[in-house]
Design a protein around this motif. Structure first.
Motif, PDB file in Angstrom:
ATOM      1  N   ALA A   1      20.124  18.449 -14.262  1.00  0.00           N
ATOM      2  CA  ALA A   1      19.106  17.439 -13.738  1.00  0.00           C
ATOM      3  C   ALA A   1      18.257  16.685 -14.796  1.00  0.00           C
TER       4      ALA A   1
ATOM      5  N   SER B   1      18.291  14.316 -18.449  1.00  0.00           N
ATOM      6  CA  SER B   1      19.025  13.492 -19.424  1.00  0.00           C
ATOM      7  C   SER B   1      17.932  12.801 -20.343  1.00  0.00           C
TER       8      SER B   1
ATOM      9  N   VAL C   1      14.297  12.883 -14.951  1.00  0.00           N
ATOM     10  CA  VAL C   1      14.655  13.905 -14.193  1.00  0.00           C
ATOM     11  C   VAL C   1      15.114  13.511 -13.123  1.00  0.00           C
ATOM     12  N   ASN C   2      16.298  14.070 -12.726  1.00  0.00           N
ATOM     13  CA  ASN C   2      16.744  13.827 -11.248  1.00  0.00           C
ATOM     14  C   ASN C   2      16.438  14.511 -10.200  1.00  0.00           C
ATOM     15  N   LYS C   3      15.492  13.916  -9.559  1.00  0.00           N
ATOM     16  CA  LYS C   3      14.898  14.762  -8.541  1.00  0.00           C
ATOM     17  C   LYS C   3      15.812  15.729  -7.309  1.00  0.00           C
ATOM     18  N   GLU C   4      17.130  15.010  -7.313  1.00  0.00           N
ATOM     19  CA  GLU C   4      17.796  15.819  -6.232  1.00  0.00           C
ATOM     20  C   GLU C   4      18.731  16.797  -6.825  1.00  0.00           C
ATOM     21  N   LEU C   5      18.585  16.947  -7.987  1.00  0.00           N
ATOM     22  CA  LEU C   5      19.506  17.883  -8.944  1.00  0.00           C
ATOM     23  C   LEU C   5      18.541  19.096  -9.252  1.00  0.00           C
ATOM     24  N   CYS C   6      17.315  18.868  -9.470  1.00  0.00           N
ATOM     25  CA  CYS C   6      16.378  19.603  -9.990  1.00  0.00           C
ATOM     26  C   CYS C   6      15.829  20.639  -8.772  1.00  0.00           C
TER      27      CYS C   6
ATOM     28  N   GLN D   1      16.761   9.243 -21.707  1.00  0.00           N
ATOM     29  CA  GLN D   1      17.007   7.620 -21.406  1.00  0.00           C
ATOM     30  C   GLN D   1      16.104   6.881 -22.234  1.00  0.00           C
TER      31      GLN D   1
END
Length: 265
Positions: free
Chosen positions: A157, A159, A167-172, A161
């Motif tokens: 979730a 990376s 944070v990738n909200k959908e993967l967290c 950059q």
């Protein structure tokens, strides 16, 4: 010789039977009774063993839930579905589980945050804070951008950059591993449905903040004056938004001169 061989085989067979009986008796005598509910609750848990619940893996959480030491919605990975299943097993209400997500309180990308020096080589955030200057960024409170949180996340979730963690909200799943790993305390958990959040972690005064970062919060309190719902306060020189009171009107973000109050995406 044949008689000796037969005697040895019979003796071994008898000893095997006796040992088997003794092991069976010992197993029953020394057996530790296991609450069947612990097994059932453990089967409901996702099995990530991430430690986000505060217990040593899913086994520890299952035992704590059955013992009444942890809430049935104590698994941040499982969410409301797992909580409801566990509640059904124990015959209790699961309660409302508010989904959370990790949030990086720093906007100090490469073109915004100043550097004290240029470092070349391999290093992660945890090691960087142990060297003089605590990393190459001039802001002592910001994201170091060296990826310790990325390594800690089991769900992909996070990376790096442009020099900061994203944070990738959908993967967290809000396990909290990144929060615990970050040496500068830049990452926190906020409600998934949050509309706005302050993307800064510095507690320094405005003049000091502006000297090291173009986007840091200067604690001017204009956001506080703009909010009609008493959802914004300035504490320790930095704006803080109460997610429960925030109505998502965005007026604080519009008024912020540093544009550091941003929509959570």
């Amino acid at each position: 010789m044949m008689t000796t061989f037969i005697f040895s085989v019979v003796l071994l067979a008898v000893l095997g039977i006796l040992i088997g009986i003794l092991l069976g008796v010992a197993g029953k005598f020394f057996a530790v009774e296991t609450d069947e509910r612990v097994v059932q609750v453990r089967d409901c848990l996702p099995g990530n063993n991430c430690g986000g619940c505060g217990y040593p893996g899913c086994d520890g959480l299952a035992e704590a839930i059955v013992a009444g030491d942890a809430e049935v919605n104590g698994c941040p990975v499982g969410g409301a579905t797992v909580a409801a299943n566990i509640g059904a097993i124990l015959g209790v209400e699961a309660g409302e589980a508010v989904r959370q997500v990790a949030y990086v309180k720093c906007a100090g990308t490469c073109d915004i945050a100043s550097n004290k020096y240029n470092y070349v080589g391999e290093m992660d955030c945890r090691r960087a804070v142990m060297v003089p200057g605590r990393g190459d960024k001039a802001c002592a409170h910001g994201c170091l951008g060296l990826g310790s949180c990325v390594e800690a996340c089991q769900f992909g979730a996070l990376s790096i950059q442009d020099g900061i963690a994203v944070v990738n909200k959908e993967l967290c799943v809000a396990c909290g591993k990144c929060v615990a790993t970050c040496p500068n305390g830049v990452i926190s958990l906020i409600p998934y449905e949050s509309s706005y959040a302050v993307q800064c972690n510095s507690k320094d005064k405005g003049k000091e903040v502006m000297g090291v970062c173009k986007a840091g919060c200067i604690g001017c309190s204009l956001c506080v004056k703009q909010c009609e719902f008493d959802a914004v306060k300035v504490e320790n020189n930095i704006a803080v938004i109460d997610a429960e009171k925030c109505q998502g009107c965005g007026k604080c973000a519009e008024k912020c001169p540093k544009k550091i109050i941003r929509a959570v995406s």
